[in-house]
Write an enzyme that holds these catalytic residues in place. Sequence first.
Site, PDB file in Angstrom:
ATOM      1  N   CYS A 287       0.797  -1.231   0.000  1.00 40.40           N
ATOM      2  CA  CYS A 287       0.000   0.000   0.000  1.00 40.40           C
ATOM      3  C   CYS A 287       0.833   1.287   0.000  1.00 40.40           C
ATOM      4  O   CYS A 287       0.776   2.057  -0.957  1.00 40.40           O
ATOM      5  CB  CYS A 287      -0.916   0.014   1.217  1.00 40.40           C
ATOM      6  SG  CYS A 287      -2.121  -1.312   1.178  1.00 40.40           S
ATOM      7  N   ILE A 288       1.572   1.518   1.087  1.00 43.61           N
ATOM      8  CA  ILE A 288       2.182   2.835   1.298  1.00 43.61           C
ATOM      9  C   ILE A 288       3.118   3.268   0.145  1.00 43.61           C
ATOM     10  O   ILE A 288       3.034   4.411  -0.304  1.00 43.61           O
ATOM     11  CB  ILE A 288       2.912   2.902   2.664  1.00 43.61           C
ATOM     12  CG1 ILE A 288       1.994   2.422   3.793  1.00 43.61           C
ATOM     13  CG2 ILE A 288       3.417   4.312   2.964  1.00 43.61           C
ATOM     14  CD1 ILE A 288       0.715   3.201   3.989  1.00 43.61           C
TER      15      ILE A 288
END
Length: 449
Positions: A287-288
């Site tokens: 994600c990040i």
Amino acid sequence: MESSVEGILVKIKGHMLNKLKEKILSKKAKIGIIGLGYVGLPLCITFAKAGFRVYGIDIDKDRVEKIKKGESYILDVPRSELMLVTRDRSLEVTTDFSVIKELDAVIICVPTPLYKTREPDVSYIIASVKNIKRYMKRGQIIVLESTTYPGTTEEVMLPILEGDGLKEGKDFYLAFSPERVDPGNTKYDTKNTPKIIGGISKNSTEIAKLLYEQALETIVPVSSAKVAEMVKLLENTFRIVNIGLVNEILLMCGKLKIDAWEVIDAAKTKPYGFMPFYPGPGCGGHCIPIDPIYLSWKARMHGFEARFIDLASQVNSEMPHYVISRTAEGLNEHKKPLKGSKVLVVGVAYKKDVKDLRESPALEIIEMLVKKGADVSYYDPLFSYLKIHSINLKCARFSKETFKSADCVVIVTDHTKVDYNFIVENSKLIVDTRNVLKNVEDRGNIIKL
Ligand SMILES: NC(=O)c1ccc[n+]([C@@H]2O[C@H](COP(=O)([O-])OP(=O)(O)OC[C@H]3O[C@@H](n4cnc5c(N)ncnc54)[C@H](O)[C@@H]3O)[C@@H](O)[C@H]2O)c1
């Protein structure tokens, strides 16, 4: 004449909406979840445990077979939970998309990676939507949970679903609801993490809210799918930027000979206006490092440069290099070059207690060490083998011999179930990239990042 036909149609459609509501409220609605990964599988279980019949759909035959046997491949999904819902058939899984014909709700949880060119790859979403379109029937609700750029639900999904004249909000319902799962988090799971929902139409927001409310504790409706898409990207951008900031603070403190970890620990005693983020060997996970790039790509399409995202990505991507330079400095003090030295990497997952290697900085660190001629091995209780392109490694034994024979141990992931006292007692030199040794007695062999 025409107006009375229209009137009848409005009535039928109103009836369809009420019928779907009734089915949801009585838990007779059948729910399909496309993509049975970190997001989809826990969601299947959450809805099944709430009393719905759930159908998990995935293109990966192995995963489907495993679930049928009650085998979980996701750490956050205990085998006992999976067995519970597969045994009473509240969860059934298949690779056959024709099951969509039988469903009332379809939720998409497929991957949203980047192409090599660092552009969003929404092909998994498109493939799923095309499969839905083949089998969809009037009166269904479709929800996208995959993280993506603002506009995907409206600009990419809607035209495919409305393709042959069906009308969203009347013939079917479409919404976006971002998944916020935090793998490894023992306090917050799918059920108790508040759920954002934004429909294309008001009817869709209403139906999606009603659906999720049956299984999840808190629902937060927003005014549109675009807002819901942007909420998730704000959350992940907030994280990438703060991680980038704290990594820069660490690099700066290195020059100023200040212990950044001590600074953060002291700063976080402020009861308001400060939230601690921690530096590390790089920013990993599905994600990040990826989601904010979806946002900066979309912003660029509109002539806007997302400078914070680009800068944070740049700082974070320097961190694996910094780990290598700290390792080389440490070895230098021991009169050893990196080339030919035995380097043992402890922890290869992208974050602690998670069996996930995606975008893990450990992979880049190992590759760089190998390129520089180090003799690399690794230890991670969650991975018995590791393959990084042409590098194939077998997990080392957790033994005195393993640590004593290493010239340098680099702790990249701070898994909880590792005996760090033992590592410090038996290693000549340790580079601690996570400050996991802060409470272990320093024998003069620890270098903090
Ligand atoms: N993993 C997380 O912590 C997390 C958290 C929040 C949001 N998300 C987002 O949720 C989405 C899913 O992530 P994930 O981690 O669950 O991915 P995953 O890779 O663990 O699982 C995705 C599943 O989808 C299946 N799949 C791929 N294409 C398919 C298709 N066309 N039809 C049916 N199944 C298909 C894959 O076989 C796989 O089982 C992504 O957009 C991700 O960014 C992930």
